[in-house]
Scaffold this active site. Structure first.
Site, PDB file in Angstrom:
ATOM      1  N   HIS A   1      13.474  53.400   2.138  1.00 24.67           N
ATOM      2  CA  HIS A   1      13.777  52.002   1.800  1.00 24.67           C
ATOM      3  C   HIS A   1      14.633  51.317   2.875  1.00 24.67           C
ATOM      4  O   HIS A   1      15.474  50.475   2.577  1.00 24.67           O
ATOM      5  CB  HIS A   1      14.431  51.927   0.409  1.00 24.67           C
ATOM      6  CG  HIS A   1      15.716  52.706   0.284  1.00 24.67           C
ATOM      7  ND1 HIS A   1      16.073  53.369  -0.867  1.00 24.67           N
ATOM      8  CD2 HIS A   1      16.732  52.917   1.165  1.00 24.67           C
ATOM      9  CE1 HIS A   1      17.251  53.941  -0.697  1.00 24.67           C
ATOM     10  NE2 HIS A   1      17.677  53.684   0.535  1.00 24.67           N
TER      11      HIS A   1
ATOM     12  N   HIS B   1      23.332  50.415  -3.199  1.00 24.11           N
ATOM     13  CA  HIS B   1      24.226  50.740  -2.091  1.00 24.11           C
ATOM     14  C   HIS B   1      25.482  49.882  -2.209  1.00 24.11           C
ATOM     15  O   HIS B   1      25.758  49.038  -1.339  1.00 24.11           O
ATOM     16  CB  HIS B   1      23.545  50.509  -0.745  1.00 24.11           C
ATOM     17  CG  HIS B   1      22.278  51.293  -0.546  1.00 24.11           C
ATOM     18  ND1 HIS B   1      21.088  50.992  -1.185  1.00 24.11           N
ATOM     19  CD2 HIS B   1      22.015  52.368   0.238  1.00 24.11           C
ATOM     20  CE1 HIS B   1      20.148  51.853  -0.788  1.00 24.11           C
ATOM     21  NE2 HIS B   1      20.683  52.693   0.066  1.00 24.11           N
TER      22      HIS B   1
ATOM     23  N   HIS C   1      18.447  61.249   7.247  1.00 24.88           N
ATOM     24  CA  HIS C   1      19.228  60.279   8.023  1.00 24.88           C
ATOM     25  C   HIS C   1      20.700  60.433   7.731  1.00 24.88           C
ATOM     26  O   HIS C   1      21.104  60.855   6.663  1.00 24.88           O
ATOM     27  CB  HIS C   1      18.763  58.829   7.828  1.00 24.88           C
ATOM     28  CG  HIS C   1      18.851  58.240   6.439  1.00 24.88           C
ATOM     29  ND1 HIS C   1      18.222  58.775   5.342  1.00 24.88           N
ATOM     30  CD2 HIS C   1      19.463  57.107   5.991  1.00 24.88           C
ATOM     31  CE1 HIS C   1      18.437  58.002   4.275  1.00 24.88           C
ATOM     32  NE2 HIS C   1      19.204  56.988   4.634  1.00 24.88           N
TER      33      HIS C   1
ATOM     34  N   GLU D   1      19.258  61.128  -0.544  1.00 25.92           N
ATOM     35  CA  GLU D   1      18.437  60.127  -1.252  1.00 25.92           C
ATOM     36  C   GLU D   1      17.084  60.711  -1.681  1.00 25.92           C
ATOM     37  O   GLU D   1      16.482  60.246  -2.651  1.00 25.92           O
ATOM     38  CB  GLU D   1      18.188  58.899  -0.359  1.00 25.92           C
ATOM     39  CG  GLU D   1      19.426  58.042  -0.149  1.00 25.92           C
ATOM     40  CD  GLU D   1      19.154  56.805   0.708  1.00 25.92           C
ATOM     41  OE1 GLU D   1      20.005  55.913   0.710  1.00 25.92           O
ATOM     42  OE2 GLU D   1      18.100  56.732   1.390  1.00 25.92           O
TER      43      GLU D   1
HETATM   44  C1  DHB Z   1      19.011  52.884   6.807  1.00 25.23           C
HETATM   45  C2  DHB Z   1      18.386  53.700   5.848  1.00 25.23           C
HETATM   46  C3  DHB Z   1      18.770  53.646   4.512  1.00 25.23           C
HETATM   47  O1  DHB Z   1      18.218  54.427   3.535  1.00 25.23           O
HETATM   48  C4  DHB Z   1      19.767  52.776   4.108  1.00 25.23           C
HETATM   49  O2  DHB Z   1      20.067  52.701   2.792  1.00 25.23           O
HETATM   50  C5  DHB Z   1      20.412  51.965   5.045  1.00 25.23           C
HETATM   51  C6  DHB Z   1      20.038  52.037   6.390  1.00 25.23           C
HETATM   52  C7  DHB Z   1      18.617  52.917   8.251  1.00 25.23           C
HETATM   53  O3  DHB Z   1      17.889  53.813   8.692  1.00 25.23           O
HETATM   54  O4  DHB Z   1      18.991  51.988   8.977  1.00 25.23           O
HETATM   55 FE    FE Z   2      19.474  54.120   1.509  1.00 24.06          FE
END
Ligand code: DHB
Ligand code: FE
Length: 281
Positions: free
Chosen positions: A12, A59, A193, A240
């Protein structure tokens, strides 16, 4: 009776929404990505579910650390896009389905899942970016959406196994609903990530692909993966991915993966999208 007809997993990542909102989808960085996800949009347009149960995380947009609910379900008529610091995204307001949402809340609580019932909340990129990915830029979203928020932000998050079991309980609840609705369930977030700290920028492609293969074909083998492994292998935000286990738990043991697209990196993240259809029981 209502039925879950398919499950979709998608990251997302907020810049995907920003690229669409700001007319940048044709730029070199974005063109291959939007070409890559095009078959998923075609599948959505052809399949036209009546409703999506969208499993996502907030978030710190609607909720704050003042109170942290593990699982929340939105029972409102409408959910406006949240202001995440740059003004709300100019995307349609999400139409809910209070009747089914209250049925789910009741059924899940009686099934011993302690849902927090939310009657007013703005929805952030965790929910609106997957809708943009799946539906493009319509004047109104083509299906109703029940937001189901999972705490993946504040330790202690629920386990992947708890999420998987919640998915099974969602399937039972949907199948007990007397209207003939065709429901899709969407798990969002991930894959690997890390947005902060010494390991910011971490992506673990090999781990993600193996996890995704197992999510499709052998979910029993990943349901017990613990927080420490997700953190170590997929970074601080990689957890996540447990939201995809809610989606997978709501499907049959046997599924067909009818579409997959992955790309590394999109923003800071291993982007992945999968569409799963039920096979057998
Ligand atoms: C990014 C990915 C995410 O899941 C998020 O909530 C905020 C930023 C990203 O890769 O920039
Ligand atoms: Fe996220």
């Amino acid at each position: 009776m209502a039925e879950i007809i398919a499950g979709i997993g998608t990251s997302h990542i907020p810049p995907i929404g920003a690229a669409m909102d700001n007319g940048k989808t044709g730029e070199d960085y974005w063109k291959p990505f939007f070409e890559g996800i095009a078959p998923a949009r075609e599948w959505m347009a052809k399949t036209r579910p009546d409703l999506c149960i969208l499993v996502y995380n907030d978030h710190a947009s609607a909720f704050s650390l003042q109170s942290t609910a593990t699982f929340s379900i939105g029972v409102a008529d409408r959910f406006p896009p949240a202001d995440e610091g740059y003004g709300p995204r100019r995307v349609p307001t999400v139409d809910g389905d209070p009747a089914l949402a209250w049925h789910l809340a009741e059924s899940l609580v009686l099934d011993e899942f302690d849902m927090t019932i939310v009657s007013e909340m703005p929805v952030d990129h965790g929910l609106t970016v997957p809708l943009s990915i799946l539906f493009g830029q319509p004047d109104a979203w083509p299906c109703r959406v029940i937001p189901l928020a999972v705490n993946v932000v504040q330790y202690p998050q629920p386990t992947g196994n708890r999420c998987y079991k919640l998915g099974k309980a969602i399937r039972r609840a949907v199948e007990a609903y007397p209207q003939p609705l065709r429901v899709a369930i969407v798990g969002t977030g991930g894959l690997s990530h890390q947005l902060q700290g010494e390991r910011a920028g971490l992506i673990n492609t090999a781990y993600d692909i193996d996890w995704l293969d197992r999510l499709v074909n052998d979910p029993e083998s990943i349901r017990h993966i613990g927080h420490t492994e997700y953190l170590r292998e997929t970074g601080s935000e990689g957890i996540e991915a447990i939201m995809w286990l809610v989606m997978r738990g709501a499907l049959h043991a046997n599924v067909s993966e009818i579409f997959r697209y992955t790309r590394v990196p999109v923003s800071n993240t291993h982007y992945a999208l999968t569409i799963l259809e039920n096979r057998g029981r």
